[in-house]
Write an enzyme that holds these catalytic residues in place. Sequence first.
Site, PDB file in Angstrom:
ATOM      1  N   VAL A  66     -68.484  25.043 -52.079  1.00 50.88           N
ATOM      2  CA  VAL A  66     -68.342  23.675 -52.854  1.00 50.88           C
ATOM      3  C   VAL A  66     -67.295  22.746 -51.879  1.00 50.88           C
ATOM      4  O   VAL A  66     -67.752  21.651 -51.827  1.00 50.88           O
ATOM      5  CB  VAL A  66     -67.394  24.146 -54.227  1.00 50.88           C
ATOM      6  CG1 VAL A  66     -67.151  22.630 -54.604  1.00 50.88           C
ATOM      7  CG2 VAL A  66     -68.699  24.868 -54.983  1.00 50.88           C
ATOM      8  N   ASP A  86     -57.880  25.706 -46.074  1.00 48.71           N
ATOM      9  CA  ASP A  86     -58.131  27.133 -46.448  1.00 48.71           C
ATOM     10  C   ASP A  86     -57.239  28.237 -45.848  1.00 48.71           C
ATOM     11  O   ASP A  86     -56.731  27.978 -44.799  1.00 48.71           O
ATOM     12  CB  ASP A  86     -59.517  27.357 -45.962  1.00 48.71           C
ATOM     13  CG  ASP A  86     -60.307  28.248 -46.903  1.00 48.71           C
ATOM     14  OD1 ASP A  86     -61.070  28.132 -47.615  1.00 48.71           O
ATOM     15  OD2 ASP A  86     -59.754  29.645 -46.745  1.00 48.71           O
ATOM     16  N   ARG A  91     -61.748  31.121 -40.910  1.00 52.56           N
ATOM     17  CA  ARG A  91     -62.510  30.026 -41.296  1.00 52.56           C
ATOM     18  C   ARG A  91     -62.272  28.551 -40.712  1.00 52.56           C
ATOM     19  O   ARG A  91     -63.185  28.153 -40.410  1.00 52.56           O
ATOM     20  CB  ARG A  91     -62.556  29.994 -42.893  1.00 52.56           C
ATOM     21  CG  ARG A  91     -63.378  28.664 -43.559  1.00 52.56           C
ATOM     22  CD  ARG A  91     -64.704  28.959 -43.544  1.00 52.56           C
ATOM     23  NE  ARG A  91     -65.594  28.064 -44.455  1.00 52.56           N
ATOM     24  CZ  ARG A  91     -66.742  27.835 -44.049  1.00 52.56           C
ATOM     25  NH1 ARG A  91     -67.315  28.187 -43.058  1.00 52.56           N
ATOM     26  NH2 ARG A  91     -67.450  26.875 -45.232  1.00 52.56           N
ATOM     27  N   THR A 112     -63.697  30.853 -58.762  1.00 56.76           N
ATOM     28  CA  THR A 112     -63.067  31.394 -60.002  1.00 56.76           C
ATOM     29  C   THR A 112     -64.091  32.416 -60.570  1.00 56.76           C
ATOM     30  O   THR A 112     -64.884  32.210 -61.409  1.00 56.76           O
ATOM     31  CB  THR A 112     -62.848  30.361 -60.978  1.00 56.76           C
ATOM     32  OG1 THR A 112     -64.132  29.381 -60.959  1.00 56.76           O
ATOM     33  CG2 THR A 112     -61.931  29.454 -60.694  1.00 56.76           C
ATOM     34  N   THR A 114     -64.916  26.191 -61.700  1.00 55.36           N
ATOM     35  CA  THR A 114     -65.243  26.254 -62.921  1.00 55.36           C
ATOM     36  C   THR A 114     -64.339  27.155 -63.690  1.00 55.36           C
ATOM     37  O   THR A 114     -63.687  28.221 -63.264  1.00 55.36           O
ATOM     38  CB  THR A 114     -66.388  27.339 -62.862  1.00 55.36           C
ATOM     39  OG1 THR A 114     -67.683  26.471 -62.450  1.00 55.36           O
ATOM     40  CG2 THR A 114     -67.094  27.514 -64.322  1.00 55.36           C
ATOM     41  N   CYS A 137     -72.263  31.336 -60.045  1.00 61.66           N
ATOM     42  CA  CYS A 137     -72.400  30.278 -61.188  1.00 61.66           C
ATOM     43  C   CYS A 137     -72.999  30.788 -62.424  1.00 61.66           C
ATOM     44  O   CYS A 137     -72.420  31.048 -63.361  1.00 61.66           O
ATOM     45  CB  CYS A 137     -73.043  28.810 -60.712  1.00 61.66           C
ATOM     46  SG  CYS A 137     -72.049  27.939 -59.602  1.00 61.66           S
ATOM     47  N   ARG A 171     -72.723  37.079 -52.684  1.00 65.20           N
ATOM     48  CA  ARG A 171     -71.752  37.138 -53.902  1.00 65.20           C
ATOM     49  C   ARG A 171     -72.637  37.532 -55.153  1.00 65.20           C
ATOM     50  O   ARG A 171     -73.410  36.846 -55.532  1.00 65.20           O
ATOM     51  CB  ARG A 171     -70.713  36.070 -54.331  1.00 65.20           C
ATOM     52  CG  ARG A 171     -69.718  35.977 -53.194  1.00 65.20           C
ATOM     53  CD  ARG A 171     -68.910  34.496 -53.487  1.00 65.20           C
ATOM     54  NE  ARG A 171     -69.815  33.429 -53.372  1.00 65.20           N
ATOM     55  CZ  ARG A 171     -69.394  32.201 -53.492  1.00 65.20           C
ATOM     56  NH1 ARG A 171     -68.099  32.139 -54.031  1.00 65.20           N
ATOM     57  NH2 ARG A 171     -70.044  31.088 -53.447  1.00 65.20           N
TER      58      ARG A 171
END
Length: 429
Positions: A15, A34, A39, A84, A119, A259, A328
């Site tokens: 995202v 981050d 990364r 989240t 979220t 999601c 994930r």
Amino acid sequence: MSHGRKLAVIGLGYVGLPVAVAFGRHGTPVIGFDIDAGRISELESGCDRTREVEPHDLDHPALSFTSDPARLAAADFFIVTVPTPIDQARRPDLSALLRASKTVGQALKTGGIVVYESTVYPGATEEDCVPVLERASGLTAGRGFTVGYSPERINPGDRAHRFETIKKVVAGQDAPTLDIIAAVYGSVVTAGLHKAPSIKVAEAAKVIENAQRDLNIAFMNELSAIFHELGIDTKDVLAAAATKWNFLNFTPGLVGGHCIGVDPYYLTYRAQKAGYHPDVILAGRRINDSIGVRVARECLRRLLKAGTRGERVTVLGLTFKENVVDIRNSQVVDIVRELQSFGVSVQVHDPLADPTAALQEYGISLQKDLQNDLAPADAVVLAVAHDSYRAEGWPLISRLLKDGRGLVMDVKGALDPRDRPRDIEVWRL
């Protein structure tokens, strides 16, 4: 760049990175932050492990990357996009969000704005995150700083619907904050904005978007179970029903990722906390969470019926959806573990998934060479329909089976059954 704000994006995953890149591309000064220094090194070298952003998009002069929280002090508009997830009990896990809030709070100055895209359940921004921001900053929300919410709608692997081309929902703590948030996002989002009347409304909109999809897919998965009992091909039924103008085009399948398989639990958690038990949403979750086990057991049942012991099964695909690298919450893991629980030797291949991540997260050793690493199997489970698998089609499947014969579990219906070799049995959801 009429809004005049200096941005920081907190969390550079699926995202956050596209958000930071979009603003940088349009000339807005943006700091991409981050906590993973590795990364940051990758991004500075022009490499995005998620494959969502091209190397040339990481090289805009307005865009910089850092793992040093001290650099966030240069920003006055913070966009929080950290994960989240849910915990093992399927309850919301806000730990990363609250840590990010503390980091942002330490950089907050008077007049700053913090917008959450992660979220959450309705109320989390103001009830859970704001107190952390206040403690870390020493400021008071509504006077020293303000907050907003703008739910992310990033769809990994989708090249048509990108950050700039998806209508953006925005909400603010008060009207002046909402106007500023709208001006910031409106400077890059070409699809338009929807101003929600409150932060809670925007938070609720996010969770029901994916809960709705989850329920529709659960309905398809239940129909699949019914039609198999009746000896009817589900895909044929859906093709016929889809000729009606208002039929919704959903299909059965595995529901994983960060999601659709997660967000409904944020809503059900908050509903139960308020004293309401959400029967329909949880029923949909139970159905979708059971599909991996169903596929594995159907595979074993058919092998036994054919008189095969089912000593070895090859599973193609581990990522949560086709043509992405993200593993994930992959429901393919349920297929693998259920087969292994019956003593079956399972070999897993995926051309996109990271072997190190697969081993660390699931204990699954990926076979990377389709030609040499896979022993002939009694059955092949085409779990994730990557384009590379589709391109090779039936010749690939035949090559992976013992003597070119056996069982194929085509989970997504990616193969045309009319072209199947004579000695192959096909099952699909």
